[in-house]
Scaffold this motif. Structure first.
Motif, PDB file in Angstrom:
ATOM      1  N   ILE A   1     122.543  28.966  17.982  1.00 56.40           N
ATOM      2  CA  ILE A   1     121.276  28.613  18.625  1.00 56.40           C
ATOM      3  C   ILE A   1     120.136  28.659  17.604  1.00 56.40           C
ATOM      4  O   ILE A   1     119.266  27.783  17.575  1.00 56.40           O
ATOM      5  N   LEU A   2     120.161  29.672  16.755  1.00 52.02           N
ATOM      6  CA  LEU A   2     119.114  29.808  15.738  1.00 52.02           C
ATOM      7  C   LEU A   2     119.145  28.635  14.758  1.00 52.02           C
ATOM      8  O   LEU A   2     118.093  28.106  14.372  1.00 52.02           O
ATOM      9  N   VAL A   3     120.347  28.213  14.361  1.00 50.22           N
ATOM     10  CA  VAL A   3     120.478  27.061  13.468  1.00 50.22           C
ATOM     11  C   VAL A   3     119.849  25.829  14.113  1.00 50.22           C
ATOM     12  O   VAL A   3     119.128  25.052  13.464  1.00 50.22           O
ATOM     13  N   MET A   4     120.112  25.652  15.417  1.00 51.01           N
ATOM     14  CA  MET A   4     119.544  24.501  16.122  1.00 51.01           C
ATOM     15  C   MET A   4     118.021  24.608  16.222  1.00 51.01           C
ATOM     16  O   MET A   4     117.298  23.619  16.013  1.00 51.01           O
ATOM     17  N   LEU A   5     117.495  25.799  16.521  1.00 50.81           N
ATOM     18  CA  LEU A   5     116.044  25.979  16.637  1.00 50.81           C
ATOM     19  C   LEU A   5     115.351  25.690  15.305  1.00 50.81           C
ATOM     20  O   LEU A   5     114.254  25.108  15.284  1.00 50.81           O
ATOM     21  N   CYS A   6     115.973  26.090  14.213  1.00 55.10           N
ATOM     22  CA  CYS A   6     115.402  25.792  12.893  1.00 55.10           C
ATOM     23  C   CYS A   6     115.376  24.280  12.659  1.00 55.10           C
ATOM     24  O   CYS A   6     114.425  23.748  12.073  1.00 55.10           O
ATOM     25  N   LYS A   7     116.416  23.608  13.129  1.00 58.54           N
ATOM     26  CA  LYS A   7     116.454  22.148  12.999  1.00 58.54           C
ATOM     27  C   LYS A   7     115.354  21.505  13.836  1.00 58.54           C
ATOM     28  O   LYS A   7     114.732  20.513  13.414  1.00 58.54           O
ATOM     29  N   LEU A   8     115.090  22.062  15.009  1.00 56.14           N
ATOM     30  CA  LEU A   8     114.043  21.526  15.877  1.00 56.14           C
ATOM     31  C   LEU A   8     112.661  21.713  15.268  1.00 56.14           C
ATOM     32  O   LEU A   8     111.764  20.888  15.493  1.00 56.14           O
ATOM     33  N   ASP A   9     112.479  22.791  14.521  1.00 56.71           N
ATOM     34  CA  ASP A   9     111.203  22.985  13.822  1.00 56.71           C
ATOM     35  C   ASP A   9     110.923  21.808  12.893  1.00 56.71           C
ATOM     36  O   ASP A   9     109.782  21.329  12.798  1.00 56.71           O
TER      37      ASP A   9
END
Length: 593
Positions: free
Chosen positions: A403-411
């Motif tokens: 989830i954190l990897v995805m959130l960083c991508k969304l940033d």
């Protein structure tokens, strides 16, 4: 001993199908010694065979003059009796096939057996035991009787040295039943090359059939076959092992070898859940597999099941790694209109929430697979450090990391928006979607309440940043102290700036969207609390009833405080407002929207 031979001769000769009127030697076309009308005689027949065997043992050790002739006579009678019992054994197996199917047999283990292990025991049957027999359903009673008949015949034939003849019949018939059952369950002996050549749709159908087959195979087919084999050949551990192994080994290897071949095929994230289904199926059935195939000669079956489990686990690890890499490598530059939910967010969260349903199997798979994180996790990764114990399971760490990897991508994707306020709205929307998925799935129990609370606070921070950046000009257009007396020119200037800022913000944001109803209402309420009170005080001071006589009011005071709420009600649905954009000709009279 001679009397034993004579008694045996009477019964054996009577039931010798060669000497009867029936000249057809087919096993299935003989009157059964073990049918209802003859069962009393069947007991006498087995007792006579037992007596004949004792006589033969005595005569073989006695070298008196007449012993040789009597021994030859006894041996001839024994051969005749064994042929009769061999055919009875075959006929019982064939005619009672419906009552000896593994599903029927597998139900017997849960009921204390009130049947007898041999015909001689029936003579001592008590009245209570007969009552117990009467309480058993007819189908089960027939099944139990057939099993006991088979056991009685097997005991007699093995004791007399005719083990090979008995086993040959049993193995042929029962193996054909097992093989036929596996065929109807869709089990095939497929090589890796055959599996590898299948397209995914065809292979998925095979996997679905296998998932049903492995459950039926273990819990019913092989379990029932083991019970029947153990019962019929209870006289010898070696014999029942040999018998069960020959009947079940080939089919079991085909059944448990299939997942390993699937696991070795090309891997992709969409195959993950079928792989997990197979892993879970074997894992859940392992205790039964280990028990049913507990013989040394069936150790290869256990090894095959273990190898499939290991290979499936390795495939899952590979796919988890590939899934993470796919998130990191997502390079789409297109922005979602209105700052809505990004397709990556939907895909990843749906995928991870499904993974959470397999947390038991995944916990086993990742237990000894440390997560390689390139840098220390942020403090808010899980929550407060005090809550480490409840969120330190390997699978929780693994899913939270994805989830954190995805959130960083969304940033990074938020930065693609030219309007900073829309970037924050995009982040708020997507993080709210993430939190909602966690709350609605088993992820909530894996990640914990602290994780949810931290990320809900982050959503509010993003929303607040959106409000600040998106509506700062509107707020700045009003005086700090809206009730203070100021020159008329400044009053007019404030109304002009407010109209311009509000119309610009509103027109731009009518195409923006907040899909989550609660977040949408929270943002509207927050905006209203920040802007309406200031505007209301200023409006009542300089644009209210007492100022209507001034000509400039009609042209500059375009909105009442209530109008603002009406306009905001249209926001955040995307695609423009229901009433169109604000108009410079709008009156301050009651606006219907």
């Amino acid at each position: 001993m001679e009397e034993n031979i004579e008694v045996a001769e009477l019964l054996i000769t009577k039931w010798d199908f060669h000497s009867s009127n029936n000249n057809n030697s087919s096993y299935c076309n003989i009157d059964s010694l073990f049918s209802g009308d003859s069962r009393d005689e069947a007991k006498q027949y087995l007792t006579a065979v037992k007596g004949l065997q004792k006589a033969m043992q005595y005569l073989a050790s006695n070298h008196s003059g007449n012993s040789h002739n009597n021994l030859v006579r006894a041996q001839t009678l024994m051969q005749t009796a064994m042929k009769r019992l061999e055919k009875e054994f075959y006929q019982i197996l064939k005619s009672n096939r419906a009552y000896l199917d593994p599903e029927s047999v597998s139900t017997h283990s849960s009921r204390p057996s009130v049947s007898r292990s041999s015909f001689s025991d029936f003579e001592d049957e008590s009245e209570n035991e007969r009552d117990d027999n009467d309480n058993i359903p007819e189908v089960e009673r027939i099944s139990l009787a057939a099993m006991d008949d088979l056991k009685a015949i097997a005991d007699a034939m093995i004791s007399a040295g005719y083990t090979r003849e008995c086993l040959k019949i049993y193995k042929i018939i029962r193996k054909s039943i097992v093989d036929e059952a596996l065929y109807h369950l869709g089990v095939e002996s497929l090589t890796f090359q055959q599996v590898q050549k299948m397209d995914w749709e065809a292979l998925e159908v095979k996997i679905k059939h296998w998932l049903n087959a492995v459950k039926m195979g273990v819990k019913t087919l092989f379990y029932g076959e083991r019970i029947l084999c153990d019962h019929v050949f209870a006289v010898s551990d070696k014999i029942r092992e040999s018998c069960f192994t020959e009947i079940s080994k080939e089919g079991a290897l085909a059944l448990f070898g299939f997942p390993e071949n699937v696991a070795k095929c090309k891997k992709s994230p969409e195959k993950m859940f079928r792989i997990l289904d197979m892993y879970e199926a074997i894992s859940d059935l392992w205790a039964e597999i280990e028990s049913i195939f507990g013989f040394e000669s069936t150790s290869i079956v256990r090894s095959t099941a273990v190898n499939s489990l290991v290979r499936l686990g390795e495939a899952v690890r590979t796919m988890l790694t590939d899934f993470e890499m796919a998130i990191q490598k997502d390079s789409s530059k297109s922005v979602v209109p209105g700052g809505g939910i990004h397709p990556l967010t939907r895909y990843v969260m749906n995928y991870i929430s499904f993974l959470a349903d397999y947390s038991g199997s995944l916990s086993d798979i990742v237990a000894d697979w440390p997560l390689a994180i390139p840098s220390p996790l942020p403090e808010s990764f899980f929550g407060s450090p005090d809550n480490e114990e409840s969120i330190s399971s390997p699978i929780s760490v693994r899913l939270a990391w994805l989830i954190l990897v995805m959130l960083c991508k969304l940033d990074g994707k938020a930065a693609l928006y030219k309007d900073v306020s829309l970037s924050y709205l995009f982040l708020a929307n997507n993080l709210q979607y993430v939190v909602g998925k966690v709350r609605q799935s088993y992820l909530k129990f894996l990640l914990g309440d602290e994780w949810v609370t931290r990320h809900e606070k982050k959503v509010k921070q993003y929303a607040a940043n959106y409000e600040r950046m998106g509506w700062s000009k509107v707020i700045a257009s009003l005086p700090e102290n809206p009730t203070a007396e100021i020159p008329l020119d400044r009053v007019k200037d404030h109304f002009r700036k407010f109209n311009l800022a509000f119309e610009e913000a509103y027109t731009k944001q009518t195409s923006w969207v907040i899909p989550d109803p609660k977040l949408r209402d929270d943002v509207k309420i927050s905006l209203a609390r920040r802007i309406v009170p200031l505007y209301k005080e200023f409006f009542e001071m300089y644009g209210g009833v007492q100022m209507r006589k001034e000509m400039w009011v009609e042209s500059l005071v375009r909105y009442t405080p209530d109008d603002l709420g009406n306009y905001w009600s249209d926001l955040f649905y995307g695609g423009g407002s229901s009433g169109g954009s604000v108009s410079s000709s709008s009156s301050r009279g009651g606006r219907s929207r």
